[in-house]
Design a protein around this motif. Structure first.
Motif, PDB file in Angstrom:
ATOM      1  N   TRP A   1     -14.216   4.477  -3.547  1.00 14.01           N
ATOM      2  CA  TRP A   1     -13.286   4.492  -4.676  1.00 14.01           C
ATOM      3  C   TRP A   1     -14.014   4.253  -5.999  1.00 14.01           C
ATOM      4  O   TRP A   1     -13.733   4.899  -7.001  1.00 14.01           O
ATOM      5  CB  TRP A   1     -12.186   3.445  -4.482  1.00 14.01           C
TER       6      TRP A   1
ATOM      7  N   THR B   1      -4.825  -0.275   1.810  1.00 16.18           N
ATOM      8  CA  THR B   1      -4.606   0.139   0.422  1.00 16.18           C
ATOM      9  C   THR B   1      -5.541   1.269   0.026  1.00 16.18           C
ATOM     10  O   THR B   1      -5.128   2.220  -0.647  1.00 16.18           O
ATOM     11  CB  THR B   1      -4.809  -1.059  -0.529  1.00 16.18           C
TER      12      THR B   1
ATOM     13  N   ALA C   1      -4.590   5.134  -1.001  1.00 19.20           N
ATOM     14  CA  ALA C   1      -4.937   5.516  -2.365  1.00 19.20           C
ATOM     15  C   ALA C   1      -5.818   6.768  -2.381  1.00 19.20           C
ATOM     16  O   ALA C   1      -5.605   7.680  -3.189  1.00 19.20           O
ATOM     17  CB  ALA C   1      -5.654   4.361  -3.066  1.00 19.20           C
TER      18      ALA C   1
ATOM     19  N   VAL D   1      -4.828   0.688  -8.073  1.00 16.00           N
ATOM     20  CA  VAL D   1      -5.449   0.490  -6.769  1.00 16.00           C
ATOM     21  C   VAL D   1      -6.150  -0.860  -6.682  1.00 16.00           C
ATOM     22  O   VAL D   1      -6.028  -1.579  -5.682  1.00 16.00           O
ATOM     23  CB  VAL D   1      -6.437   1.641  -6.467  1.00 16.00           C
TER      24      VAL D   1
ATOM     25  N   SER E   1       0.827  -1.205   0.000  1.00 18.86           N
ATOM     26  CA  SER E   1       0.000   0.000   0.000  1.00 18.86           C
ATOM     27  C   SER E   1       0.863   1.258   0.000  1.00 18.86           C
ATOM     28  O   SER E   1       0.503   2.268  -0.619  1.00 18.86           O
ATOM     29  CB  SER E   1      -0.948   0.002   1.205  1.00 18.86           C
TER      30      SER E   1
ATOM     31  N   VAL F   1       0.461   5.889  -7.240  1.00 17.13           N
ATOM     32  CA  VAL F   1      -0.811   6.584  -7.445  1.00 17.13           C
ATOM     33  C   VAL F   1      -0.586   8.093  -7.431  1.00 17.13           C
ATOM     34  O   VAL F   1      -1.173   8.830  -8.227  1.00 17.13           O
ATOM     35  CB  VAL F   1      -1.840   6.170  -6.373  1.00 17.13           C
TER      36      VAL F   1
ATOM     37  N   SER G   1       2.330   1.499  -3.551  1.00 17.02           N
ATOM     38  CA  SER G   1       1.243   1.860  -4.448  1.00 17.02           C
ATOM     39  C   SER G   1       0.856   3.328  -4.287  1.00 17.02           C
ATOM     40  O   SER G   1       0.539   4.009  -5.272  1.00 17.02           O
ATOM     41  CB  SER G   1       0.028   0.968  -4.187  1.00 17.02           C
ATOM     42  N   GLN G   2       0.893   3.823  -3.058  1.00 13.14           N
ATOM     43  CA  GLN G   2       0.570   5.229  -2.830  1.00 13.14           C
ATOM     44  C   GLN G   2       1.521   6.142  -3.593  1.00 13.14           C
ATOM     45  O   GLN G   2       1.107   7.161  -4.153  1.00 13.14           O
ATOM     46  CB  GLN G   2       0.631   5.545  -1.331  1.00 13.14           C
TER      47      GLN G   2
END
Length: 457
Positions: A440, A377, A381, A319, A296, A303, A299-300
């Protein structure tokens, strides 16, 4: 700072997420060991020390999260600027983040030193644990500035996608902490066992080593670096932006830790076996969600780059893939720990009551980790995509109205004890996970990001 004109293309390469994730995973694993090794090694000298450190870490971890708010915001703001190829204020962001975190850490250190007895009395820490709990908290608290500075530089490295460097520092810190524990906890160097005090001193020494090392790497790897000239006049606009992102995004985690501190008070009402089991179960649960935490975070970063580049389709795909991966891995690890729970608990204790209770908790934890993986996550995100208010609103509402209320109801009123408390936390994580998925899918984060991009100079 090293500029890469193809940096956005780089973030879209196949397997690039794994390239960023595995060093974070190793770093988080080693950071987890810094705290948990203290408990294991202290337990060999003083069984009551395990409960003392467990209670102390409830408050210490909460305050560490509080001043990591700025670090988290710096990561998001920097990645968005890099995705948009806007490098103008990055050096100022670094400097403001460092100064604010250092000052906050100093204030918190004073509060911890003076207020520790009152805090732990409020938490209903048993009298036999109070002295060790206060001593450990005061020593660790005196070194919070080391951790505050370290977290700031670690965030800078992550926003530059230099995860390997942070991992190397974590390896050195962990090794220093284990060596220090060996020398101080059992009295090898001092002649008499220092117990929890030795563990706290060793942790502070390890953090000091880590801080010096990461500053040295920063000076070598990232150009331009800090700019203290930019603080005169003070860049209040940068600070406001950091707080706008950081306070809501960090608020959800702070709320969670506060609710856990209250829950620890309920656990303390259930007796010594429950306290010890909870400490070990928390340690094993951290192993279950370690991968979700790592992926996470990486990924952040990606993103944030996607949002800065206004590539919302890539952000959306990233995501969903991350969430699925986090859920599958977290559940699998939790299931493995449950299947071998007797052996795992037996490594730390020979108390049959703790082992039996631990087996029940790890069964429930398999389902808790599904919701927790989604939350980790999705929250990161949403904040990276400029939807910063919703996570804290849902977090505070669910953690207090669902988790705390149900923990007291199931654990104390109905007399289910620790299993009831774990079931309540599972309900909280599951509810929030569902709400974040709905949020989301509604793509309000995209409309917010488009609006902000329209005002970008």
């Amino acid at each position: 700072m090293q500029k890469n004109e193809n940096s956005w293309d780089l973030t879209q390469r196949k397997h690039y997420l794994f390239h960023l994730t595995w060093p974070i995973f190793v770093e988080l694993f080693l950071q987890m060991l810094v705290g948990n090794v203290d408990q294991m090694m202290v337990g060999w000298v003083s069984p009551s020390g395990v409960g003392a450190i467990g209670n102390a870490n409830q408050i210490i971890n909460l305050l560490v999260i509080a001043f990591s708010v700025i670090s988290m915001a710096a990561t998001i703001l920097t990645t968005q600027s890099m995705g948009a190829k806007d490098y103008h204020r990055v050096s100022t962001i670094y400097t403001v983040s460092l100064v604010v975190n250092a000052l906050f850490a100093l204030v918190v250190s004073v509060i911890l030193y003076l207020g520790a007895p009152t805090i732990f009395t409020w938490m209903q820490v048993p009298a036999e644990l109070m002295e060790e709990t206060v001593a450990y908290t005061r020593i660790i608290g005196s070194g919070l500035i080391l951790q505050g500075v370290f977290l700031t530089f670690s965030a800078i490295f992550k926003s530059n996608r230099l995860m390997m460097e942070s991992m190397v520092v974590a390896v050195v810190m962990n090794a220093a902490n284990i060596l220090g524990n060996y020398l101080l906890i059992g009295g090898v160097m001092t002649g008499e066992p220092l117990g929890v005090a030795g563990a706290a001193i060793s942790s502070n020494i390890a953090k000091a080593i880590g801080m010096v090392l990461i500053i040295w790497l920063f000076q070598k790897k990232i150009k331009p670096g800090l700019s203290f000239k930019s603080l005169r006049p003070f860049p209040t606009q940068v600070l406001r932006r950091l707080l706008y992102i950081g306070l809501p995004s960090g608020g959800e985690t702070v709320s969670y830790s506060l609710s856990q501190a209250v829950t620890m008070g309920f656990v303390n009402l259930c007796g010594g076996v429950t306290i010890t089991t909870r400490v070990y179960a928390n340690m094993f649960a951290m192993i279950s969600y370690l991968y979700a935490n790592a992926i996470s975070q990486s990924s952040q970063v990606l993103v944030g780059y996607a949002i800065g580049a206004q590539d919302y389709g890539q952000a959306n795909r990233r995501v969903w893939r991350t969430t699925l991966s986090a859920v599958v891995i977290s559940f699998s690890i939790a299931a493995f720990l449950f299947l071998f729970s007797d052996t795992i608990f037996g490594f730390f204790t020979d108390d049959p009551a703790v082992i039996a209770l631990g087996r029940q908790i790890l069964f429930i934890d398999m389902f808790l980790e599904i919701g927790r993986a989604i939350n980790m996550t999705m929250v990161r995100a949403l904040t990276a995509a400029n939807d910063v208010i919703f996570p804290i609103a849902i977090g505070i509402g669910s953690q207090w109205c669902i988790s705390v209320v149900l923990c007291y109801t199931f654990g104390i009123i109905l007399g289910w004890g620790l299993p009831g408390i774990w079931i309540a936390m599972t309900c909280d994580e599951g509810l929030r996970g569902i709400l974040f998925i709905i949020r989301w899918k509604g793509r309000k984060w995209q409309r917010k990001s488009e609006a902000i991009a329209g005002f970008r100079p």
